[in-house]
Scaffold this motif. Structure first.
Motif, short mmCIF file in Angstrom:
data_model
loop_
_atom_site.label_atom_id
_atom_site.label_comp_id
_atom_site.label_asym_id
_atom_site.label_seq_id
_atom_site.Cartn_x
_atom_site.Cartn_y
_atom_site.Cartn_z
N TYR A 56 72.89 -85.82 -9.14
CA TYR A 56 72.77 -84.42 -8.70
C TYR A 56 71.79 -83.66 -9.61
O TYR A 56 71.74 -83.91 -10.82
CB TYR A 56 74.15 -83.75 -8.73
N ASP A 57 71.05 -82.74 -9.01
CA ASP A 57 70.01 -82.03 -9.75
C ASP A 57 70.52 -80.84 -10.56
O ASP A 57 69.75 -80.18 -11.26
CB ASP A 57 68.92 -81.51 -8.79
N GLY A 58 71.79 -80.53 -10.44
CA GLY A 58 72.32 -79.36 -11.16
C GLY A 58 71.89 -78.07 -10.49
O GLY A 58 71.43 -78.07 -9.35
N GLY A 59 72.04 -76.96 -11.20
CA GLY A 59 71.63 -75.67 -10.60
C GLY A 59 72.61 -74.57 -10.94
O GLY A 59 73.55 -74.77 -11.71
N ARG A 60 72.36 -73.42 -10.35
CA ARG A 60 73.07 -72.22 -10.79
C ARG A 60 74.39 -71.96 -10.06
O ARG A 60 75.21 -71.17 -10.52
CB ARG A 60 72.13 -71.01 -10.61
N THR A 61 74.60 -72.62 -8.92
CA THR A 61 75.81 -72.29 -8.15
C THR A 61 76.68 -73.51 -7.88
O THR A 61 76.19 -74.65 -7.84
CB THR A 61 75.44 -71.66 -6.79
N GLY A 62 77.95 -73.22 -7.69
CA GLY A 62 78.90 -74.25 -7.27
C GLY A 62 79.51 -75.02 -8.43
O GLY A 62 79.20 -74.78 -9.60
N ARG A 63 80.43 -75.92 -8.04
CA ARG A 63 81.09 -76.79 -9.03
C ARG A 63 80.23 -78.02 -9.25
O ARG A 63 79.62 -78.52 -8.32
CB ARG A 63 82.45 -77.24 -8.48
N MET A 64 80.20 -78.52 -10.45
CA MET A 64 79.58 -79.82 -10.73
C MET A 64 80.13 -80.36 -12.04
O MET A 64 80.53 -79.59 -12.92
CB MET A 64 78.05 -79.72 -10.79
N LYS A 122 69.38 -82.31 -22.54
CA LYS A 122 70.08 -82.53 -21.27
C LYS A 122 71.40 -81.75 -21.25
O LYS A 122 72.07 -81.63 -22.29
CB LYS A 122 70.39 -84.03 -21.09
N ILE A 123 71.78 -81.29 -20.08
CA ILE A 123 73.00 -80.46 -20.03
C ILE A 123 74.24 -81.29 -20.42
O ILE A 123 75.17 -80.77 -21.02
CB ILE A 123 73.21 -79.72 -18.68
N TRP A 124 74.22 -82.61 -20.12
CA TRP A 124 75.41 -83.42 -20.45
C TRP A 124 75.56 -83.63 -21.96
O TRP A 124 76.60 -84.03 -22.43
CB TRP A 124 75.38 -84.77 -19.72
N ASP A 125 74.47 -83.34 -22.71
CA ASP A 125 74.53 -83.50 -24.17
C ASP A 125 75.09 -82.27 -24.87
O ASP A 125 75.28 -82.30 -26.09
CB ASP A 125 73.13 -83.79 -24.73
N ASP A 181 71.70 -72.21 -21.45
CA ASP A 181 71.73 -71.95 -20.00
C ASP A 181 71.91 -73.28 -19.27
O ASP A 181 70.98 -74.09 -19.21
CB ASP A 181 70.43 -71.25 -19.59
N PHE A 182 73.10 -73.47 -18.69
CA PHE A 182 73.40 -74.73 -18.01
C PHE A 182 73.06 -74.67 -16.51
O PHE A 182 73.42 -75.57 -15.77
CB PHE A 182 74.87 -75.10 -18.21
N GLY A 183 72.36 -73.59 -16.10
CA GLY A 183 72.06 -73.43 -14.68
C GLY A 183 70.63 -73.75 -14.30
O GLY A 183 70.22 -73.56 -13.16
N VAL A 184 69.83 -74.25 -15.27
CA VAL A 184 68.41 -74.51 -14.99
C VAL A 184 68.22 -75.77 -14.15
O VAL A 184 67.31 -75.87 -13.34
CB VAL A 184 67.63 -74.62 -16.33
N GLY A 185 69.08 -76.75 -14.35
CA GLY A 185 68.95 -78.04 -13.67
C GLY A 185 69.59 -79.11 -14.54
O GLY A 185 70.58 -78.83 -15.23
N ARG A 186 69.01 -80.29 -14.59
CA ARG A 186 69.59 -81.36 -15.41
C ARG A 186 69.31 -81.14 -16.90
O ARG A 186 69.96 -81.74 -17.75
CB ARG A 186 69.07 -82.73 -14.96
N THR A 187 68.33 -80.28 -17.22
CA THR A 187 68.03 -80.01 -18.62
C THR A 187 68.30 -78.54 -18.94
O THR A 187 68.56 -77.74 -18.04
CB THR A 187 66.55 -80.30 -18.95
#
Ligand SMILES: Nc1ncnc2c1ncn2[C@@H]1O[C@H](COP(=O)(O)O)[C@@H](O)[C@H]1OP(=O)(O)O
Ligand SMILES: [Mg+2]
Length: 375
Positions: free
Chosen positions: A155-163, A310-313, A337-343
Motif C-alpha cells: 500500500y502507498d500510504g497517505g493521509r486518510t483512512g486506516r492502515m 520510511k514510515i514503518w521505521d 508526518d506519517f501522511g506523506v506516503g511510504r516515506t
C-alpha cells in the motif's frame, strides 16, 4: 466439591473473564491492541527461531544476509496473514514484497520461508490469541497464500483512512550480530499513529544488567499510555519517562554511522554539555528504551539528505515515546508526518526527548546543523 463441579465452575469463570476482556472493554482499539501483541509475540518467536537455526548454527560467509531475508519475508507473511483474517479491509504498508520470491531463482528461499511461517502459524494458541486470526494447530497456508500475504504490504500510504505498517526485522545488522533488532507494527488512522508496538527479543529488561532477563514488547495506544510486556509472560508495566536535566542526558543513537551521523551527535552533545558516552543500539528498540527512561534522548541525524526515512521505521516508536510523556519532532521542531506516503518525505532527522529537555536539545540540533526552526 467433586472434581466435576469444580471443572464446571472453572469453565464459567473462564467464559466470564474472556467475555469481559473482549466484549465488555470499551477502550478504543482494545481488539487491535490484543491482536498486535499476539502477532508481534508470534513474529518474535519466529525471528528468534531463524536466528537459532540459520545464524547461530550455520557458518555464514561474510556479508551473507540470507537469514535476514528469510526472517523478514516469513515474519511479514505471518503478520500479514493474521491481519487479513482479523482486519481484512485494512491496507498494509510493509517493508517487503514477494517479487523476488516468485521468480524461479527464489525457490530455495521460498521453501524455507513457507516452512518457517507455517511453523509460526500453527504454534499453540496462548492466552489472548484467537483462532479466527488464522493461528493455532492446523492453520498452515499454501505457498501462494503466503506470497499474496507478503504482497499485501504494497500500500502507498497517505493521509486518510486506516492502515498498518510492518517492519518485520528492523535493525538487520543487529539481528545478524545477535544484538538488538525489533519486530515493528503500527496502526495509523488519518495519518495519526493510534497504536504502536515493537517486539525486542534480545533487549535486556534492565540495560544496567545486560546479563539479566531479556526480551520484551513495548506497546502504546494513543491516550492509553505505554506499556512494557516481558516476553517471559510476566505482567506488564506502564512506562513513564523520568525528568532529566540537559547535562544528565545520555544519547541513544544508531550503531551504524551511515544511518545517523555520529559526528553531528558529538557536536550537539558538546553544545548541550553532555559528558556521558552514547548508548549505541540498532533498531527501534531505541524508542522503547527512551520510553522506559534509558538515556533521555534519541537523535537521528541525516547522513544523506537524499535518503527518505520510511514510515514503518518511526511510526510505532514515535507513539511509544509520546505516550510515555516524551516529544518527537524532526530537526525543524515539526511533528513527523506519517501522511506523506511510504516515506516521511524530506529528511530532517529525528529528535526524541523528554518534554523538559526537548526545547534545549532542539536548539542545539539547529545550531549544529543549521536547520531552521519552522512554525
Ligand atoms: N542512509 C540511511 N539513513 C537513515 N536510515 C537508514 C539509511 N539507510 C538505511 N536506513 C535504515 O535504518 C534503519 C535501521 O536504523 P538503525 O541504524 O537505527 O538500527 C533500517 O530500517 C534501515 O533501512 P533499510 O532496512 O531499508 O536498510
Ligand atoms: Mg527498519
Amino acid at each position: 466439591m467433586n472434581s466435576r463441579s469444580y471443572l464446571q465452575i472453572r469453565r464459567i469463570i473462564g467464559v466470564f473473564t474472556t467475555r469481559s476482556f473482549t466484549t465488555m472493554s470499551t477502550r478504543p482499539f482494545a481488539l487491535e491492541r490484543q491482536f498486535a501483541v499476539s502477532a508481534v509475540r508470534r513474529a518474535c518467536a519466529l525471528t528468534s527461531s531463524v536466528f537459532n537455526k540459520l545464524v547461530k548454527n550455520e557458518t555464514l560467509t561474510k556479508g551473507d544476509k540470507s537469514p535476514v531475508t528469510v526472517g523478514d519475508y516469513a515474519a511479514q507473511g505471518l503478520i500479514s496473514i493474521m491481519l487479513k483474517n482479523s482486519f481484512p479491509a485494512d491496507p498494509i504498508v510493509g517493508e517487503e514484497d514477494a517479487g523476488e520470491l516468485r521468480a524461479d531463482e527464489g525457490k530455495v528461499l521460498r521453501e524455507r520461508i513457507i516452512d518457517l511461517a507455517n511453523e509460526a502459524l500453527v504454534a499453540p494458541r496462548v492466552e489472548g490469541d484467537k483462532a479466527e486470526w488464522g493461528i493455532g494447530p492446523g492453520q498452515t497456508k499454501t505457498t501462494d497464500e503466503l506470497l499474496d500475504a507478503i504482497d499485501r504490504g504494497n500500500y502507498d500510504g497517505g493521509r486518510t483512512g486506516r492502515m498498518w505498517t510492518i517492519d518485520p526485522i528492523d535493525g538487520t545488522k543487529g539481528f545478524l550480530r545477535g544484538e538488538q533488532y525489533a519486530v515493528c507494527l503500527s496502526l495509523l488512522v488519518d495519518a495519526q499513529v493510534q497504536l504502536g508496538i515493537i517486539g525486542c527479543p534480545n533487549l535486556p529488561l534492565d540495560l544496567s544488567n545486560p546479563d539479566g532477563e531479556r526480551g520484551c514488547i513495548f506497546v502504546a495506544v494513543r491516550g492509553q499510555g505505554c506499556q512494557q510486556i516481558p516476553l517471559s509472560g510476566a505482567s506488564e508495566t506502564t512506562l513513564s519517562m523520568p525528568t532529566f536535566t540537559p547535562s544528565s542526558l545520555t544519547f541513544l543513537e544508531s550503531v551504524e554511522a551511515m544511518h545517523s551521523s555520529h559526528s553531528t551527535s558529538d557536536i550537539i552533545s558538546s553544545i548541550i554539555g553532555i559528558t556521558r558516552p552514547p548508548i549505541r543500539m540498532d533498531s527501534q528498540a531505541k524508542y522503547g528504551c527512551l520510553a522506559r527512561g534509558d538515556g533521555g534522548l534519541y537523535l537521528r541525524m541525516p547522513t544523506n539528505a537524499g535518503y527518505r526515512e520510511k514510515i514503518w521505521d518511526h511510526a510505532p516508536g514515535c507513539l511509544l515515546v509520546e505516550e510515555a510523556g516524551g516529544i518527537v519532532t524532526d530537526s525543524r521542531g515539526l511533528p513527523l508526518d506519517f501522511g506523506v506516503g511510504r516515506t516521511l518525505g524530506e529528511n530532517y532527522g529525528v529528535v526524541a526527548a523528554g518534554k523538559e529537555v526537548h526545547a534545549v536539545v532542539l536548539d542545539a540540533v539547529q545550531q549544529a546543523t543549521g536547520v531552521k526552526a519552522k512554525a
